[in-house]
Motif scaffolding. Sequence first.
Motif, PDB file in Angstrom:
ATOM      1  N   LYS A 151       0.980  -0.522  -0.210  1.00  0.00           N
ATOM      2  CA  LYS A 151      -0.206   0.422   0.147  1.00  0.00           C
ATOM      3  C   LYS A 151       1.514   1.334  -0.346  1.00  0.00           C
ATOM      4  O   LYS A 151       0.423   2.540  -0.874  1.00  0.00           O
ATOM      5  N   ARG A 154       1.948   2.118  -3.596  1.00  0.00           N
ATOM      6  CA  ARG A 154       0.922   2.207  -4.609  1.00  0.00           C
ATOM      7  C   ARG A 154       0.476   4.269  -4.422  1.00  0.00           C
ATOM      8  O   ARG A 154       0.968   4.199  -4.991  1.00  0.00           O
ATOM      9  N   VAL A 155       0.828   4.210  -2.848  1.00  0.00           N
ATOM     10  CA  VAL A 155       0.780   5.439  -2.531  1.00  0.00           C
ATOM     11  C   VAL A 155       1.472   6.691  -3.204  1.00  0.00           C
ATOM     12  O   VAL A 155       1.492   7.665  -3.790  1.00  0.00           O
ATOM     13  N   GLN A 156       2.951   6.033  -2.668  1.00  0.00           N
ATOM     14  CA  GLN A 156       4.247   6.539  -2.888  1.00  0.00           C
ATOM     15  C   GLN A 156       3.880   6.822  -4.526  1.00  0.00           C
ATOM     16  O   GLN A 156       4.511   8.499  -5.357  1.00  0.00           O
ATOM     17  N   ALA A 157       2.934   6.428  -5.175  1.00  0.00           N
ATOM     18  CA  ALA A 157       3.533   5.974  -6.828  1.00  0.00           C
ATOM     19  C   ALA A 157       2.148   7.112  -7.066  1.00  0.00           C
ATOM     20  O   ALA A 157       2.821   7.834  -8.115  1.00  0.00           O
ATOM     21  N   GLU A 158       0.693   7.424  -6.485  1.00  0.00           N
ATOM     22  CA  GLU A 158       0.151   8.232  -6.223  1.00  0.00           C
ATOM     23  C   GLU A 158       0.752   9.464  -6.572  1.00  0.00           C
ATOM     24  O   GLU A 158       0.430  10.852  -7.010  1.00  0.00           O
ATOM     25  N   LEU A 159       1.816   9.685  -5.341  1.00  0.00           N
ATOM     26  CA  LEU A 159       1.959  10.766  -5.177  1.00  0.00           C
ATOM     27  C   LEU A 159       3.478  11.571  -6.344  1.00  0.00           C
ATOM     28  O   LEU A 159       3.297  12.871  -5.947  1.00  0.00           O
ATOM     29  N   HIS A 160       3.710  10.269  -6.797  1.00  0.00           N
ATOM     30  CA  HIS A 160       4.837  10.741  -8.055  1.00  0.00           C
ATOM     31  C   HIS A 160       4.455  11.263  -8.891  1.00  0.00           C
ATOM     32  O   HIS A 160       4.703  12.524  -9.583  1.00  0.00           O
ATOM     33  N   ARG A 161       3.201  11.567  -8.910  1.00  0.00           N
ATOM     34  CA  ARG A 161       1.908  12.147 -10.447  1.00  0.00           C
ATOM     35  C   ARG A 161       1.566  13.240  -9.794  1.00  0.00           C
ATOM     36  O   ARG A 161       1.483  14.313 -10.523  1.00  0.00           O
ATOM     37  N   SER A 162       1.197  13.543  -8.833  1.00  0.00           N
ATOM     38  CA  SER A 162       0.082  14.388  -8.155  1.00  0.00           C
ATOM     39  C   SER A 162       0.343  14.375  -6.866  1.00  0.00           C
ATOM     40  O   SER A 162      -0.057  13.908  -6.001  1.00  0.00           O
ATOM     41  N   LYS A 164      -0.200  15.297  -3.195  1.00  0.00           N
ATOM     42  CA  LYS A 164      -2.173  15.833  -2.814  1.00  0.00           C
ATOM     43  C   LYS A 164      -1.203  15.313  -1.736  1.00  0.00           C
ATOM     44  O   LYS A 164      -1.063  14.477  -1.315  1.00  0.00           O
ATOM     45  N   GLU A 167      -2.656  11.711  -0.259  1.00  0.00           N
ATOM     46  CA  GLU A 167      -1.909  10.864   0.019  1.00  0.00           C
ATOM     47  C   GLU A 167      -0.833  10.578   1.265  1.00  0.00           C
ATOM     48  O   GLU A 167      -0.322   9.730   1.783  1.00  0.00           O
TER      49      GLU A 167
END
Length: 327
Positions: A151, A154-162, A164, A167
């Motif tokens: 998990k 996954r959260v770090q991958a989302e943080l790389h995109r934007s 927020k 996250e």
Amino acid sequence: MIKFFKTDENKKLKALSEFEEGCWVDLINPSDDEVEDVCLFTGMPEEMLKAALDEQETARFERDDEICMYLFDTPIITDTDDGDTYETIPMALIYNKKCVVTVSLRGNSVLGDFISNRVETDTANPVLFILTFMMGNAKRFLSSLRQIDKKSLRVQAELHRSMKNKELIQLLALENSLVYFSTSLSANIGVYNKMERLPAIAENEECKDLFDDVVIETRQAVEMCNIYRDILSGTMDAYASVISNNVNSVMKLLAVITILISIPTLVASLWGMNVSVPFANMGAAGFWIVIGIAVVVTAVVSYFIIRSANSIKIKTPKQIKKKRRRD
């Protein structure tokens, strides 16, 4: 809620309608009346049966004559609006000559494996029953730690995109979960150290081997928890630095824009005074001359700002190596 189970001749766990000697009594968030009934059935003190009903209770081992109580911390997963939350709650395993009793505030997945006969156990052998639970509990910790790690990725991958806040809050919650897990595992190991000296474990080869496996699995969980916690802590610090750098970049850009806008404003303010100023009597030509002066001064200031920014620009190690090679 009270449930009764007992191992039959085929080593399968069967549900009972009432209490029998040699059975397993499973209590999940029991009421006061249910606790009193179990006290009458089993002869166990009420204080031991209620020990696991306090969420803040720490893992420990107690012995009163022929009654032994093992209090362990067990991992649980709670569904919330922000995702799964990983916590630990106490689980009490108490036994005497009559039976084994388990007490917890919520249902336990390890005990669920016992009930569904996915894991073989023996209610007539309380020590083996507890060791089997300890092994399942250690594996449950390992499984939860792997889920936390996945998990987190996954959260770090989302943080790389934007970047927020949602996250970042999730990462903080995972870091808190790892702290709870680390504390609970350390408390469980403290109980294991006391159990190692018990004759029922030290003098029984089967129990001794199983106990050693439990200790190995738990220590592995402790190491994994510490590694994941250090990685997540470093990740949070890195994201804090990134956010700080982003804020500094924005503030720097705003400062430059403010400086550049203030120059034409200053020039216009000086030529707008009700006093004698150059080019005041030249009409439209004087206006364009003043505009030209503002543009020239702004361009000169911009040049020096850009030059200063380049002179203090931080170079990466790769850029430094290239410069040394050129030199």
